[in-house]
Design a protein around this motif. Structure first.
Motif, PDB file in Angstrom:
ATOM      1  N   SER A  36       0.769  -1.216   0.180  1.00 48.73           N
ATOM      2  CA  SER A  36       0.326   0.607  -0.165  1.00 48.73           C
ATOM      3  C   SER A  36       1.331   1.240  -0.183  1.00 48.73           C
ATOM      4  O   SER A  36       0.167   2.319  -0.311  1.00 48.73           O
ATOM      5  CB  SER A  36      -0.912  -0.075   0.979  1.00 48.73           C
ATOM      6  N   GLY A  37       2.035   1.293   0.514  1.00 51.60           N
ATOM      7  CA  GLY A  37       2.849   2.342   0.122  1.00 51.60           C
ATOM      8  C   GLY A  37       3.630   2.572  -1.440  1.00 51.60           C
ATOM      9  O   GLY A  37       3.163   4.167  -1.219  1.00 51.60           O
ATOM     10  N   LEU A  38       3.024   1.918  -1.870  1.00 49.90           N
ATOM     11  CA  LEU A  38       3.070   2.760  -3.403  1.00 49.90           C
ATOM     12  C   LEU A  38       1.731   3.165  -3.684  1.00 49.90           C
ATOM     13  O   LEU A  38       1.344   3.644  -5.297  1.00 49.90           O
ATOM     14  CB  LEU A  38       3.942   1.450  -4.397  1.00 49.90           C
ATOM     15  N   GLY A  39       0.715   3.591  -2.967  1.00 49.74           N
ATOM     16  CA  GLY A  39      -0.868   3.622  -3.594  1.00 49.74           C
ATOM     17  C   GLY A  39      -1.116   2.849  -3.954  1.00 49.74           C
ATOM     18  O   GLY A  39      -1.269   2.280  -4.188  1.00 49.74           O
ATOM     19  N   GLY A  40      -2.073   3.472  -4.514  1.00 46.60           N
ATOM     20  CA  GLY A  40      -3.144   3.123  -5.765  1.00 46.60           C
ATOM     21  C   GLY A  40      -2.429   4.091  -7.329  1.00 46.60           C
ATOM     22  O   GLY A  40      -1.548   4.002  -7.325  1.00 46.60           O
ATOM     23  N   GLY A  41      -3.315   3.008  -8.257  1.00 42.26           N
ATOM     24  CA  GLY A  41      -3.183   2.989  -9.422  1.00 42.26           C
ATOM     25  C   GLY A  41      -1.965   2.704 -10.129  1.00 42.26           C
ATOM     26  O   GLY A  41      -1.299   3.857 -11.270  1.00 42.26           O
ATOM     27  N   LEU A  42      -1.843   1.873  -9.993  1.00 37.45           N
ATOM     28  CA  LEU A  42      -0.245   1.493 -10.445  1.00 37.45           C
ATOM     29  C   LEU A  42      -0.586   0.690 -11.569  1.00 37.45           C
ATOM     30  O   LEU A  42      -1.379  -0.113 -12.471  1.00 37.45           O
ATOM     31  CB  LEU A  42       0.641   0.593  -9.588  1.00 37.45           C
ATOM     32  N   GLN A  43       0.140   1.945 -12.587  1.00 39.92           N
ATOM     33  CA  GLN A  43      -0.221   0.945 -14.168  1.00 39.92           C
ATOM     34  C   GLN A  43       1.453   1.192 -15.296  1.00 39.92           C
ATOM     35  O   GLN A  43       2.191   2.318 -14.654  1.00 39.92           O
ATOM     36  CB  GLN A  43      -1.150   1.771 -14.932  1.00 39.92           C
ATOM     37  N   TRP A  49       6.551   2.830 -15.163  1.00 39.55           N
ATOM     38  CA  TRP A  49       5.427   2.419 -14.289  1.00 39.55           C
ATOM     39  C   TRP A  49       4.970   3.716 -12.946  1.00 39.55           C
ATOM     40  O   TRP A  49       6.170   4.103 -13.045  1.00 39.55           O
ATOM     41  CB  TRP A  49       5.871   1.007 -12.955  1.00 39.55           C
ATOM     42  N   PHE A  50       4.267   4.064 -12.701  1.00 36.09           N
ATOM     43  CA  PHE A  50       3.762   4.823 -12.182  1.00 36.09           C
ATOM     44  C   PHE A  50       2.618   4.492 -11.425  1.00 36.09           C
ATOM     45  O   PHE A  50       1.500   3.608 -11.161  1.00 36.09           O
ATOM     46  CB  PHE A  50       3.090   5.960 -13.276  1.00 36.09           C
ATOM     47  N   ALA A  51       2.558   5.250  -9.973  1.00 35.09           N
ATOM     48  CA  ALA A  51       1.620   4.889  -8.937  1.00 35.09           C
ATOM     49  C   ALA A  51       0.952   6.649  -8.679  1.00 35.09           C
ATOM     50  O   ALA A  51       2.419   7.326  -8.667  1.00 35.09           O
ATOM     51  CB  ALA A  51       2.286   4.093  -8.275  1.00 35.09           C
ATOM     52  N   ASP A  52       0.156   6.060  -7.429  1.00 35.25           N
ATOM     53  CA  ASP A  52      -0.704   7.690  -6.962  1.00 35.25           C
ATOM     54  C   ASP A  52      -0.470   7.465  -5.799  1.00 35.25           C
ATOM     55  O   ASP A  52      -0.617   6.327  -5.201  1.00 35.25           O
ATOM     56  CB  ASP A  52      -2.323   7.491  -7.433  1.00 35.25           C
ATOM     57  N   THR A  53       0.324   8.330  -5.113  1.00 36.68           N
ATOM     58  CA  THR A  53       0.634   8.173  -4.032  1.00 36.68           C
ATOM     59  C   THR A  53       0.776   9.137  -3.403  1.00 36.68           C
ATOM     60  O   THR A  53      -0.101  10.315  -3.543  1.00 36.68           O
ATOM     61  CB  THR A  53       2.092   7.493  -3.584  1.00 36.68           C
ATOM     62  N   ALA A  54       1.012   9.060  -1.857  1.00 38.29           N
ATOM     63  CA  ALA A  54       0.724  10.269  -0.370  1.00 38.29           C
ATOM     64  C   ALA A  54       2.109  11.547  -1.371  1.00 38.29           C
ATOM     65  O   ALA A  54       1.374  12.721  -1.148  1.00 38.29           O
ATOM     66  CB  ALA A  54       1.183   9.765   1.132  1.00 38.29           C
ATOM     67  N   LEU A  55       2.417  11.210  -1.655  1.00 46.91           N
ATOM     68  CA  LEU A  55       3.271  12.279  -2.087  1.00 46.91           C
ATOM     69  C   LEU A  55       2.823  12.589  -3.882  1.00 46.91           C
ATOM     70  O   LEU A  55       3.275  13.623  -4.399  1.00 46.91           O
ATOM     71  CB  LEU A  55       5.413  12.165  -3.122  1.00 46.91           C
ATOM     72  N   GLY A  56       2.289  12.152  -4.590  1.00 43.99           N
ATOM     73  CA  GLY A  56       1.456  12.563  -5.238  1.00 43.99           C
ATOM     74  C   GLY A  56       2.210  11.318  -7.042  1.00 43.99           C
ATOM     75  O   GLY A  56       2.566  10.271  -6.720  1.00 43.99           O
ATOM     76  N   ARG A  57       1.828  11.940  -7.831  1.00 45.62           N
ATOM     77  CA  ARG A  57       1.826   9.993  -9.110  1.00 45.62           C
ATOM     78  C   ARG A  57       3.522  10.047  -9.239  1.00 45.62           C
ATOM     79  O   ARG A  57       4.237  11.451  -9.017  1.00 45.62           O
ATOM     80  CB  ARG A  57       1.471  11.455 -10.211  1.00 45.62           C
ATOM     81  N   TYR A  76      10.582   8.081  -7.990  1.00 46.06           N
ATOM     82  CA  TYR A  76      10.970   8.894  -8.481  1.00 46.06           C
ATOM     83  C   TYR A  76       9.834  10.468  -8.070  1.00 46.06           C
ATOM     84  O   TYR A  76       9.034  10.385  -9.416  1.00 46.06           O
ATOM     85  CB  TYR A  76      11.434   8.955  -9.714  1.00 46.06           C
ATOM     86  N   PRO A  77       9.228  11.081  -7.005  1.00 42.52           N
ATOM     87  CA  PRO A  77       8.299  11.536  -6.421  1.00 42.52           C
ATOM     88  C   PRO A  77       8.604  12.548  -7.302  1.00 42.52           C
ATOM     89  O   PRO A  77       7.679  13.917  -7.597  1.00 42.52           O
ATOM     90  CB  PRO A  77       8.486  11.742  -5.871  1.00 42.52           C
ATOM     91  N   ALA A  78       9.570  13.566  -7.744  1.00 44.67           N
ATOM     92  CA  ALA A  78      10.029  14.931  -8.905  1.00 44.67           C
ATOM     93  C   ALA A  78      11.165  14.902  -9.431  1.00 44.67           C
ATOM     94  O   ALA A  78      11.729  13.673  -9.166  1.00 44.67           O
ATOM     95  CB  ALA A  78       9.819  16.126  -7.636  1.00 44.67           C
ATOM     96  N   PRO A  79      11.022  15.337 -11.037  1.00 42.92           N
ATOM     97  CA  PRO A  79      12.245  15.319 -11.473  1.00 42.92           C
ATOM     98  C   PRO A  79      13.873  15.725 -10.443  1.00 42.92           C
ATOM     99  O   PRO A  79      13.025  16.399  -9.431  1.00 42.92           O
ATOM    100  CB  PRO A  79      12.401  16.501 -12.398  1.00 42.92           C
ATOM    101  N   GLY A  80      14.665  15.253 -10.482  1.00 42.86           N
ATOM    102  CA  GLY A  80      15.742  15.332  -9.659  1.00 42.86           C
ATOM    103  C   GLY A  80      16.081  14.071  -8.514  1.00 42.86           C
ATOM    104  O   GLY A  80      16.867  14.713  -7.569  1.00 42.86           O
ATOM    105  N   ILE A  81      14.648  13.866  -8.443  1.00 46.04           N
ATOM    106  CA  ILE A  81      14.962  12.998  -7.185  1.00 46.04           C
ATOM    107  C   ILE A  81      14.280  11.694  -7.122  1.00 46.04           C
ATOM    108  O   ILE A  81      13.041  11.621  -7.592  1.00 46.04           O
ATOM    109  CB  ILE A  81      13.417  13.726  -6.109  1.00 46.04           C
TER     110      ILE A  81
END
Length: 134
Positions: A36-43, A49-57, A76-81
């Protein structure tokens, strides 16, 4: 060289053969069933791969299939991170241990780190229950 991040190792023993656990847990499509830490909407989109998390997409890069039980992934929650998530499946008797190393991210306070550790424990317990009930 950057300073090391504080880390906590969290593990769970699963009463299933190491290969069965690895085969299940190594498939990104199975992560929503227990992580669940990876959130939902894993696709998967265009091979990524992308997921919707508490940090956003977020974008997630999973380890290639291997014979060493390595399930590391990178978030990768944001560019460069880039957040490195070491995860291993290790043979232990007739079962195995799943070992997660949680790194305390810069700017994370004690309460956030403790909450993340508890979240990892719940997710590993979910994996254990899911696989031991099969």
């Amino acid at each position: 060289m950057s300073e090391p991040l504080p880390a906590q190792t969290i593990s769970v023993h699963i009463r299933r053969h190491v290969q069965a656990v690895y085969d299940f847990a190594s498939l990104p499509a199975n992560f929503p069933l227990w992580a669940s830490g990876l959130g939902g909407g894993l696709q998967q989109v265009d091979g990524q791969w992308f997921a919707d998390t508490a940090l956003g997409r977020v974008r997630i890069r999973f380890s290639e299939a291997n014979s060493f039980g390595v399930l590391d992934h990178y978030v990768y929650p944001a560019p460069g991170i880039e957040i490195y998530v070491p995860l291993r499946v290790i043979a232990n008797g007739s079962g195995c241990d799943v070992v997660f190393t949680l790194f305390r991210q810069p700017g994370m306070d004690d309460a956030q780190f403790a909450a993340d550790a508890e979240w990892v424990r719940r997710d590993l317990q979910s994996l254990k229950q899911l696989l031991e009930s099969r």
